[in-house]
Design a protein around this motif. Sequence first.
Motif, PDB file in Angstrom:
ATOM      1  N   TRP A 121       9.815  -7.959  42.471  1.00 32.59           N
ATOM      2  CA  TRP A 121      11.003  -7.251  42.964  1.00 32.59           C
ATOM      3  C   TRP A 121      11.558  -7.845  44.254  1.00 32.59           C
ATOM      4  N   ASP A 122      10.829  -8.750  44.902  1.00 33.32           N
ATOM      5  CA  ASP A 122      11.211  -9.248  46.219  1.00 33.32           C
ATOM      6  C   ASP A 122      12.222 -10.373  46.077  1.00 33.32           C
ATOM      7  N   GLY A 123      13.499 -10.064  46.340  1.00 32.24           N
ATOM      8  CA  GLY A 123      14.563 -11.045  46.166  1.00 32.24           C
ATOM      9  C   GLY A 123      14.449 -12.224  47.104  1.00 32.24           C
ATOM     10  N   LEU A 124      14.028 -12.005  48.354  1.00 33.35           N
ATOM     11  CA  LEU A 124      13.948 -13.093  49.322  1.00 33.35           C
ATOM     12  C   LEU A 124      12.845 -14.074  48.942  1.00 33.35           C
ATOM     13  N   VAL A 125      11.707 -13.575  48.458  1.00 36.25           N
ATOM     14  CA  VAL A 125      10.640 -14.451  47.981  1.00 36.25           C
ATOM     15  C   VAL A 125      11.149 -15.298  46.817  1.00 36.25           C
TER      16      VAL A 125
END
Length: 706
Positions: free
Chosen positions: A681-685
């Motif tokens: 779910w982590d967009g930046l990762v």
Amino acid sequence: MPRFRLFSLGGGFCLAVLLGLVFVFLLDPMPVQKVRNAVFDQYQRWHPRVYQDAPVRIVDLDEESLRRIGQWPWPRTQVAALVDKLEQAGAAAIVFDVLFAEPDRTSPSQLLRGNQLPPGLAAELAALPDHDAQLADVLKPGNTVLGFAAEQSSSAVGPPLSRFGLVLQGQSPLSFVPAFQGASRPLPELEQAARGVGAMTFRPDADGVVRRVPLFVSLAGELRPSLVAEALRVAQRTGRYRITSSESGVQRVDIGRLQIPTAASGELWVYFTGPQPSRSLPAWQVLDGSAPPLAGAIIMIGTSAQGLQDLRFSPLGGIIPGVEVHAQALEQILTDTLLLRPGWSLAVESLTLLLGGLALGLLALSIPALASAVLMVVLVALLNAAAWYGFVAHRLLLDLFTPSIGLMLVYGAASIVRHMAAEREQRWVHAAFSRYVSPNLVKHLVAHPERLILGGQRQMCSFVFTDITGFTSMMERRTPESAVSLLNEYLEQVIAIAFRHEGTLDRIVGDAVAIMFSAPIPQADHQQRALSCALEINRFAQSYVASLREQGIDFGHTRIGVHSGEVVVGNFGGSMIFDYRALGDPVNTTARLESLNKQLGTLVCASEAIRQNCPQVPMRPVGEVRLKGKDESVQVFEPVEAMAKSMGTCDEAYEAAYRLLQTGDPAAVSAFVTLSDQRPWDGLVAFHLRRLLNDEQGIHFEMRRK
């Protein structure tokens, strides 16, 4: 301004305003109707009908009955068993708020159609009795009423059978009652077997709330009774109706011993009670014999199951089954607790507006402002108290609130004329800044107008820009009215949050909002205010999206950019238009940070200028970004709180991977792969992993689109 001139000009202006308001009131446009309905709804919320045990019960095809017996529609043999049980219990009338328009699909004759069966089996099925015929046999000797659905389509099936006599006294009611062109009717054999057939249809108002139930409708130019009227007729074993009408509309409908005053449209205003468990009993209890005694009761058979979609909005603010609307109408008729809106109501309301407006206008022009204001408040309070007393004591629906609005408008017009010259400067400042400044600052600016510098001046300010993802496509998928309603509710909350943090509303462009801090009044902690405001908007937006999705409504997430810097603030509209705003590179940078979220997969982006002044707020670094249209890079951060899923007060795993990325360590790839597996779910990762897989190294990158 000389008094005689003020009185002459002001009196003419107020009279014109008053006559215009009376004309609009008599036209009864939709806004006036909505206000009136809201007033009547509020009366019922404050003073709902007290439930009295009346011989009316609902047999509910509820979720538990569907679970025990099977999904709807039930076989007609099961319906016949239900009717038989109710007849044995001594019901005065059995009324179906259910349409039997199609043959029973479980009947032997229906099973034979289109199915290739062995000859022996087919012969056995053909010899079995038809389920619809069995239900008709059960209906025939009883006191049963079936419903038909009135429709505007003229292609629908024509009028149902008539089993009643009709005596008309006065003018024909056809032009007053709700008109329909056709109807979906029960199966002919069921319709012929029933003792009565009535219209199940009622017309909700524009807001979807059901406030009235018709006693008669016009169906293809013929008068037909409603389900409520037929229930009363069959229960009393009477054969005819009497309708009394005049040039102003229907006045009364007589059914047996009952004399029912109606609205001009022949409809009954429903006086609702709160939830009453004893009103209903589940169908499964009737079938298994555990139901309480029902002798002499009118039985309404309908459903509260959500999947069957017969739910209506109530004036009390909740959602109730459609069958309960019919049942409550029957209760108030039988207990003589009818709501009354007499034919003289509109005349009284119009005269109140006209005479009260004349009196208030004269007073506002001739006596001191405080005294006229007190008289206006007293008059409005007395009028609405009288209307409230009429409702509580006599169940009268008299709308004196809408005329009160007109009285206040007339008073306001007179006051404006009287005080126009003396208050011109304060009104200008107040009108200008009440649109931009949080409410607690308006009073300060009006009291100290010297603090407001028209033109431009340099000032350190902070900015919050917001935008909604996919709003254009949402507008295309939904009706404009629905989309605008959702957007207005969203914007109202966003602006309220900005004002709580004492921000200034810079502008609204469609679904985007720009908020400014430290102007026009300097704020030493404007960076902290801006970031706190952005985080609260993010929390609200996440909650708002989640609540709408629970209702099946798709609403985009909110992207937010936060930045701080020196800008020029002031009035840039010239002498003709007042446009108080900020100009400068920090404004454009904030807009780019908001848009950068699309590329990063984040929701909130803050600049280094914000982070330096908010060290207490945990943030994780995004990188050195060269924004679109910029030559220099900006250090960008994401507040930890704004991540898709909370990581507490810091994100040590990400920052460790980011340091590897920053130093060009090849281990950065495996670090971000591991993080991506752990946090899909982590967009930046995901963004940094894509860069690494595309051989993009380091923390420097470019914003690729606006």
